[in-house]
Design a protein around this motif. Sequence first.
Motif, PDB file in Angstrom:
ATOM      1  N   GLU A 147       0.848  -1.197   0.000  1.00 51.55           N
ATOM      2  CA  GLU A 147       0.000   0.000   0.000  1.00 51.55           C
ATOM      3  C   GLU A 147       0.880   1.241   0.000  1.00 51.55           C
ATOM      4  O   GLU A 147       1.942   1.258   0.615  1.00 51.55           O
ATOM      5  CB  GLU A 147      -0.892  -0.014   1.248  1.00 51.55           C
ATOM      6  CG  GLU A 147      -1.748   1.220   1.424  1.00 51.55           C
ATOM      7  CD  GLU A 147      -2.442   1.235   2.776  1.00 51.55           C
ATOM      8  OE1 GLU A 147      -2.994   2.296   3.126  1.00 51.55           O
ATOM      9  OE2 GLU A 147      -2.423   0.208   3.482  1.00 51.55           O
ATOM     10  N   SER A 174       1.103   5.055   1.116  1.00 47.26           N
ATOM     11  CA  SER A 174       0.475   5.990   2.045  1.00 47.26           C
ATOM     12  C   SER A 174       0.103   7.278   1.338  1.00 47.26           C
ATOM     13  O   SER A 174       0.898   7.843   0.588  1.00 47.26           O
ATOM     14  CB  SER A 174       1.426   6.294   3.207  1.00 47.26           C
ATOM     15  OG  SER A 174       0.871   7.282   4.037  1.00 47.26           O
ATOM     16  N   LYS A 175      -1.125   7.739   1.591  1.00 49.00           N
ATOM     17  CA  LYS A 175      -1.606   8.983   0.972  1.00 49.00           C
ATOM     18  C   LYS A 175      -1.563  10.158   1.941  1.00 49.00           C
ATOM     19  O   LYS A 175      -1.934  11.265   1.584  1.00 49.00           O
ATOM     20  CB  LYS A 175      -3.053   8.787   0.491  1.00 49.00           C
ATOM     21  CG  LYS A 175      -3.214   7.660  -0.528  1.00 49.00           C
ATOM     22  CD  LYS A 175      -2.431   7.906  -1.794  1.00 49.00           C
ATOM     23  CE  LYS A 175      -2.629   6.774  -2.785  1.00 49.00           C
ATOM     24  NZ  LYS A 175      -1.837   6.950  -4.007  1.00 49.00           N
ATOM     25  N   THR A 226      -4.264  17.420   3.302  1.00 51.00           N
ATOM     26  CA  THR A 226      -4.754  16.279   2.548  1.00 51.00           C
ATOM     27  C   THR A 226      -6.122  16.601   1.976  1.00 51.00           C
ATOM     28  O   THR A 226      -7.041  16.924   2.715  1.00 51.00           O
ATOM     29  CB  THR A 226      -4.857  15.038   3.451  1.00 51.00           C
ATOM     30  OG1 THR A 226      -3.582  14.810   4.023  1.00 51.00           O
ATOM     31  CG2 THR A 226      -5.289  13.833   2.661  1.00 51.00           C
ATOM     32  N   ILE A 244     -11.296  12.767  -0.639  1.00 52.21           N
ATOM     33  CA  ILE A 244     -11.892  12.218  -1.854  1.00 52.21           C
ATOM     34  C   ILE A 244     -13.371  11.950  -1.601  1.00 52.21           C
ATOM     35  O   ILE A 244     -13.729  11.265  -0.641  1.00 52.21           O
ATOM     36  CB  ILE A 244     -11.171  10.922  -2.277  1.00 52.21           C
ATOM     37  CG1 ILE A 244      -9.741  11.252  -2.713  1.00 52.21           C
ATOM     38  CG2 ILE A 244     -11.924  10.219  -3.398  1.00 52.21           C
ATOM     39  CD1 ILE A 244      -8.923  10.036  -3.116  1.00 52.21           C
ATOM     40  N   ALA A 258     -16.172  10.753  -6.939  1.00 52.66           N
ATOM     41  CA  ALA A 258     -14.870  10.269  -7.432  1.00 52.66           C
ATOM     42  C   ALA A 258     -15.064   9.205  -8.511  1.00 52.66           C
ATOM     43  O   ALA A 258     -15.977   8.371  -8.430  1.00 52.66           O
ATOM     44  CB  ALA A 258     -14.059   9.712  -6.284  1.00 52.66           C
ATOM     45  N   ASN A 288     -10.522   5.841 -11.073  1.00 50.54           N
ATOM     46  CA  ASN A 288      -9.095   6.060 -10.764  1.00 50.54           C
ATOM     47  C   ASN A 288      -8.902   6.783  -9.433  1.00 50.54           C
ATOM     48  O   ASN A 288      -7.996   6.460  -8.663  1.00 50.54           O
ATOM     49  CB  ASN A 288      -8.433   6.856 -11.890  1.00 50.54           C
ATOM     50  CG  ASN A 288      -8.330   6.065 -13.180  1.00 50.54           C
ATOM     51  OD1 ASN A 288      -8.192   4.842 -13.155  1.00 50.54           O
ATOM     52  ND2 ASN A 288      -8.409   6.752 -14.320  1.00 50.54           N
ATOM     53  N   GLU A 289      -9.752   7.775  -9.167  1.00 53.89           N
ATOM     54  CA  GLU A 289      -9.636   8.524  -7.917  1.00 53.89           C
ATOM     55  C   GLU A 289      -9.920   7.634  -6.709  1.00 53.89           C
ATOM     56  O   GLU A 289      -9.234   7.734  -5.674  1.00 53.89           O
ATOM     57  CB  GLU A 289     -10.607   9.709  -7.923  1.00 53.89           C
ATOM     58  CG  GLU A 289     -10.213  10.809  -8.890  1.00 53.89           C
ATOM     59  CD  GLU A 289     -11.260  11.896  -8.984  1.00 53.89           C
ATOM     60  OE1 GLU A 289     -10.878  13.066  -9.210  1.00 53.89           O
ATOM     61  OE2 GLU A 289     -12.456  11.584  -8.839  1.00 53.89           O
ATOM     62  N   GLN A 292      -9.315   4.532  -6.451  1.00 53.24           N
ATOM     63  CA  GLN A 292      -8.203   3.597  -6.255  1.00 53.24           C
ATOM     64  C   GLN A 292      -6.997   4.262  -5.592  1.00 53.24           C
ATOM     65  O   GLN A 292      -6.041   3.581  -5.209  1.00 53.24           O
ATOM     66  CB  GLN A 292      -7.795   2.985  -7.603  1.00 53.24           C
ATOM     67  CG  GLN A 292      -8.826   2.032  -8.172  1.00 53.24           C
ATOM     68  CD  GLN A 292      -8.383   1.421  -9.482  1.00 53.24           C
ATOM     69  OE1 GLN A 292      -7.442   0.621  -9.535  1.00 53.24           O
ATOM     70  NE2 GLN A 292      -9.056   1.786 -10.574  1.00 53.24           N
ATOM     71  N   GLU A 293      -7.062   5.570  -5.433  1.00 49.98           N
ATOM     72  CA  GLU A 293      -5.999   6.257  -4.703  1.00 49.98           C
ATOM     73  C   GLU A 293      -6.146   6.060  -3.191  1.00 49.98           C
ATOM     74  O   GLU A 293      -5.209   6.313  -2.430  1.00 49.98           O
ATOM     75  CB  GLU A 293      -6.026   7.763  -5.012  1.00 49.98           C
ATOM     76  CG  GLU A 293      -5.662   8.090  -6.456  1.00 49.98           C
ATOM     77  CD  GLU A 293      -5.730   9.581  -6.724  1.00 49.98           C
ATOM     78  OE1 GLU A 293      -6.005  10.330  -5.752  1.00 49.98           O
ATOM     79  OE2 GLU A 293      -5.530   9.997  -7.868  1.00 49.98           O
ATOM     80  N   LEU A 294      -7.317   5.605  -2.776  1.00 51.44           N
ATOM     81  CA  LEU A 294      -7.558   5.373  -1.346  1.00 51.44           C
ATOM     82  C   LEU A 294      -6.890   4.075  -0.900  1.00 51.44           C
ATOM     83  O   LEU A 294      -6.844   3.104  -1.661  1.00 51.44           O
ATOM     84  CB  LEU A 294      -9.058   5.292  -1.078  1.00 51.44           C
ATOM     85  CG  LEU A 294      -9.835   6.591  -1.285  1.00 51.44           C
ATOM     86  CD1 LEU A 294     -11.339   6.320  -1.275  1.00 51.44           C
ATOM     87  CD2 LEU A 294      -9.472   7.611  -0.229  1.00 51.44           C
ATOM     88  N   PRO A 295      -6.360   4.050   0.331  1.00 50.46           N
ATOM     89  CA  PRO A 295      -5.698   2.835   0.833  1.00 50.46           C
ATOM     90  C   PRO A 295      -6.682   1.664   0.942  1.00 50.46           C
ATOM     91  O   PRO A 295      -7.777   1.800   1.478  1.00 50.46           O
ATOM     92  CB  PRO A 295      -5.185   3.238   2.215  1.00 50.46           C
ATOM     93  CG  PRO A 295      -6.013   4.415   2.607  1.00 50.46           C
ATOM     94  CD  PRO A 295      -6.349   5.128   1.344  1.00 50.46           C
TER      95      PRO A 295
END
Length: 209
Positions: free
Chosen positions: A131, A133-134, A145, A148, A153, A156-157, A159-162
């Motif tokens: 993973e 980290s965002k 930060t 989202i 969303a 693709n957006e 999938q930016e989440l952990p």
Amino acid sequence: MKYIQRFTVREKILLAFVLLGLGAWLFYYFESPKAVEEETVFSVQDSNQHNPGENGDVANEKGVAEEPEIIMVDVKGAVINPGVYEMESLSRIKDVITRAGGFVKDADQTQLNLAGKVADEMVIYVPVIGEISKIPQTGNLSEETKLISINTADLNELQELPGIGPSKAEAIIQYREENGAFKAIEDLQNISGIGEKTFEKLKDLISIQ
């Protein structure tokens, strides 16, 4: 005495002045150095009392360490006891992780700078292996930060989440299409595969706006 009696009154007065002068000179000669020495000693002692130098008040002022400030640090992700902890301002990230019970088995420690200094309102997110980290490791989460929206969303957006891969991202979009917009971020747990553990990682990164 008979010799002195032969002197006139004037001569006796003159002799008295001579003797007084001689006595004064002898007193000054023998007593003055002692007085000067004593005065010098007292002067040095007074100077030491008011100017202790490197080993006195100045050294004490420099030698007294300032009390560390108490700050609040938020620990999230792959630690045994996530939460907000009170820490001293001189603490390091490794100290906060220790307070949080340490890493869980699948924590990815390589994404953290354990020697980094902590700061007030800091968010420390520990990702699991695989993973990314965002969350920045410094500063306030709400300021640094961007959240989202799970209602707007795209694939693709999301999938930016952990913990959200392609299949879970598609499930989120499908849920929106079938049930309408999420009314609360907690509704995300209605989706298969997103349980309490996954939601804990997401709740501070998402919104319904």
